[in-house]
Scaffold this motif. Structure first.
Motif, PDB file in Angstrom:
ATOM      1  N   THR A   1       0.520   3.643  -2.672  1.00 52.87           N
ATOM      2  CA  THR A   1       0.473   5.267  -2.401  1.00 52.87           C
ATOM      3  C   THR A   1       1.046   6.336  -3.303  1.00 52.87           C
ATOM      4  O   THR A   1       0.838   7.384  -3.708  1.00 52.87           O
ATOM      5  CB  THR A   1      -0.195   5.285  -1.175  1.00 52.87           C
ATOM      6  OG1 THR A   1      -0.708   4.613  -0.804  1.00 52.87           O
ATOM      7  CG2 THR A   1      -0.551   6.317  -0.901  1.00 52.87           C
TER       8      THR A   1
ATOM      9  N   SER B   1       1.019  -1.524   0.116  1.00 56.33           N
ATOM     10  CA  SER B   1       0.272   0.345   0.122  1.00 56.33           C
ATOM     11  C   SER B   1       0.705   1.604   0.275  1.00 56.33           C
ATOM     12  O   SER B   1       0.619   1.909  -1.136  1.00 56.33           O
ATOM     13  CB  SER B   1      -1.131  -0.213   1.080  1.00 56.33           C
ATOM     14  OG  SER B   1      -0.154   0.236   2.221  1.00 56.33           O
TER      15      SER B   1
ATOM     16  N   PHE C   1       1.593   6.525  -7.137  1.00 55.03           N
ATOM     17  CA  PHE C   1      -0.698   8.098  -7.049  1.00 55.03           C
ATOM     18  C   PHE C   1       0.152   9.564  -6.977  1.00 55.03           C
ATOM     19  O   PHE C   1      -0.199   9.912  -7.389  1.00 55.03           O
ATOM     20  CB  PHE C   1      -1.613   7.094  -6.168  1.00 55.03           C
ATOM     21  CG  PHE C   1      -2.302   8.092  -6.336  1.00 55.03           C
ATOM     22  CD1 PHE C   1      -3.508   8.098  -7.270  1.00 55.03           C
ATOM     23  CD2 PHE C   1      -2.851   9.069  -5.111  1.00 55.03           C
ATOM     24  CE1 PHE C   1      -4.265   8.637  -7.318  1.00 55.03           C
ATOM     25  CE2 PHE C   1      -3.978   9.610  -6.035  1.00 55.03           C
ATOM     26  CZ  PHE C   1      -4.775  10.001  -6.515  1.00 55.03           C
ATOM     27  N   VAL C   2       0.809   9.231  -5.548  1.00 51.98           N
ATOM     28  CA  VAL C   2       0.655  10.625  -5.126  1.00 51.98           C
ATOM     29  C   VAL C   2       1.954  11.715  -5.869  1.00 51.98           C
ATOM     30  O   VAL C   2       1.770  12.666  -6.660  1.00 51.98           O
ATOM     31  CB  VAL C   2       1.364  10.669  -4.321  1.00 51.98           C
ATOM     32  CG1 VAL C   2       2.227  12.429  -3.235  1.00 51.98           C
ATOM     33  CG2 VAL C   2       0.037  10.033  -2.646  1.00 51.98           C
TER      34      VAL C   2
END
Length: 144
Positions: A89, A85, A92-93
């Motif tokens: 994450t 995760s 994505f960020v």
């Protein structure tokens, strides 16, 4: 159930539906305005398989919606969950930050074309304050 209860339930259903439509429309508009998927296909030299990127966004949205609503849990060791995760994450960020960097260059051009150059600082501050106050309201009110 009384008539007032029925009206309250209908109001809550309409409110939830309209909120979901607003958030979904905002996400789609956000992805379209940022050209996130075509830009990702361009960077990855994967023009022919850009449909896979679009499908991944749709499937991810649907999966996590069901996971949230149905309270799904993954029965894996915490180290694996946190590693995966955290990696996802971070990716994505990173992509979102890159896309936002390109969009921030668009704001001055858009403001100039719409004759809003005098209000550019106010527009940016409104976006920043709206995001900040919305986050604080969510964290301090809804989370407690």
């Amino acid at each position: 159930m009384t008539m007032g209860d029925w009206l309250m339930h209908i109001f809550v259903m309409l409110l939830g539906l309209s909120g979901g439509l607003a958030v979904g429309s905002g996400l789609v508009a956000f992805l379209i305005i940022l050209d996130l998927i075509p830009r990702l296909a361009q960077i990855a030299y994967a023009y022919r398989v850009s449909v896979w990127f679009e499908t991944a966004v749709i499937c991810g949205s649907m999966y996590w919606t069901f996971a949230d609503f149905l309270d799904w849990r993954l029965m894996l060791p915490k180290a694996i969950i946190l590693t995966v995760s955290g990696l996802m994450t971070g990716m994505f960020v990173g992509m979102l930050a890159g896309a936002l960097t390109e969009v921030m260059n668009v704001l001055p051009i858009l403001a100039k074309r719409m004759n809003l150059s005098d209000y550019l600082v106010g527009l940016v501050m409104a976006m920043v304050l709206g995001k900040t106050l919305g986050s604080l309201f969510d964290w301090l009110y809804f989370q407690w």
